[in-house]
Motif scaffolding. Sequence first.
Motif, mmCIF file in Angstrom:
data_model
loop_
_atom_site.group_PDB
_atom_site.id
_atom_site.type_symbol
_atom_site.label_atom_id
_atom_site.label_comp_id
_atom_site.label_asym_id
_atom_site.label_seq_id
_atom_site.Cartn_x
_atom_site.Cartn_y
_atom_site.Cartn_z
ATOM 1 N N ASP A 1 0.881 -1.212 0.109
ATOM 2 C CA ASP A 1 0.122 0.114 -0.053
ATOM 3 C C ASP A 1 0.762 1.338 0.057
ATOM 4 O OD1 ASP A 1 -2.448 -1.172 -0.094
ATOM 5 O OD2 ASP A 1 -2.578 -1.198 2.027
ATOM 6 N N ARG B 1 2.422 1.746 -3.421
ATOM 7 C CA ARG B 1 1.315 2.230 -4.184
ATOM 8 C C ARG B 1 1.193 3.842 -4.160
ATOM 9 N NH1 ARG B 1 -2.954 -0.434 -6.325
ATOM 10 N NH2 ARG B 1 -2.845 -2.030 -4.668
ATOM 11 N N GLU C 1 -5.535 -10.204 2.564
ATOM 12 C CA GLU C 1 -4.751 -8.725 2.238
ATOM 13 C C GLU C 1 -4.320 -9.145 0.840
ATOM 14 O OE1 GLU C 1 -2.968 -5.219 2.176
ATOM 15 O OE2 GLU C 1 -4.853 -5.982 3.027
ATOM 16 N N LEU D 1 -5.336 -6.556 -2.527
ATOM 17 C CA LEU D 1 -4.382 -5.786 -3.259
ATOM 18 C C LEU D 1 -4.441 -6.171 -4.735
ATOM 19 C CD1 LEU D 1 -0.837 -6.426 -1.316
ATOM 20 C CD2 LEU D 1 -2.189 -4.283 -1.456
#
Length: 461
Positions: free
Chosen positions: A72, A75, A199, A203
């Motif tokens: 994350d 990103r 998770e 993603l």
Amino acid sequence: MHKPSCAARIRTRAQESGWTIEATVAEIVDCCEASWLRAHRLGRGWTLRQAVDELIQLCETRGLARPHVDPDQLRAWETGRTPRGGTIDLLCRLYESNAQGLGLAGDYRPTPHTGADAAVPTPGPGSLLVPRPATWSAPSDPFRDLVDSYRRKVEGTLASTTASGTQLEVLDEQIMDLRRAYVASPPSQMVARLVQLLEEVRLLAADRQPAAVQSRLSEMIAVLATLVADALMKLGRLDQARLWYGTARSAADDSGSGELRARVRVQAAMLPYYYGPLERAVSLTREARLLNRGRATSTGAFAAAAEARARARQGDIEGARTAIAQAHDLFDRCPPSPPDDAWAFPRRRLLLYLSGAHTALGDVQEARQAQDEALLLYPDHSGIDPALLALEHAMCLAQEHDVTEACELACHTVLAVPEAHRTEILGVRAQEVINILPARVHTTRAVRDLGEVLALPTGTR
């Protein structure tokens, strides 16, 4: 828009033409409208998780301080946020570039004129100017070139995906492993394992995917979220369980699968069945049954059996008996389910639910028959279901006013369960044994002993 599949096509062309990584990255920036940092990752064919793993491996190999980074965070850096100076240095090492080459420093030069021999503009001063590949040429028809470029962008968006067929197959295998492990594993352990895999799926789902891939990922999320909710319910974390069931329903609805929508709803009915209100349990199971449309599926049999025991506890005798008959009919006509899969509905689970329905209806003989048959189908290590069946047996004894035997069986059942499985849901069902007994016997030794066991902290009873 970022188009990973567009980047994949560019990587293939680059390999065929012998381009350098710098030329490949520049082409991805130019054609896919990706940031330079993202283009460096896509140019190497890495997912966000793979890039993070590569960065951590680089730090460990070179003895560098490990950064606080996850997919994350990466990103966020790729879409505009700026990492700290030390992290920029590590990213430069990872991608063998500099801050300007990663788009992490300013570029105040005027845009150079395009042409057959023009260099690809780079993000900042001091970065390497990469010659355009020989296949590029100046557009001879500006209008055609503009229209074709938009067509390529639209096609790239429609085909874009970061999830390969192999990745989806691996995820399916991992989910199946967890479904099998869930049958006998303590819920506290399963929550951690389920959330970790969830998770990974999240993603992938966060990126733009083709409709078929996105639907498949939503199905995975629905299954995993349902199991998380079920584990939290067993642990007595009711507020969290309720929220996770809501997430599972949203994912199931997003998948477009009627079968999955029904299955998640009947699973969600377990929470109000054990903890109330019963009206909600009946509503969810009825909704699941309607979604099933009478088809001979394990989900249809599951919904009918769950509705039967909820209506029985609610006092709806006619509705419960109708649902029992439907559960038998659908189960007999549907394909068999594997017993070692938490998402399946094998015969032993059908009998567990029908035992609950018959116990609530006062059909002691039918309830005991279901309990005895079900217990024969469970292996030695199979979670708390055998304990729930034993507690149903204790309730039958309580209905027959055998106070001492009912309470002793309930005490023995709870204390015989390994501590990791001795969760809140067992206490709730054991308390039902006391609730069935008339108030005048609540002061007897057997009832007091059971009350003392139930007063112990969860996990130590």
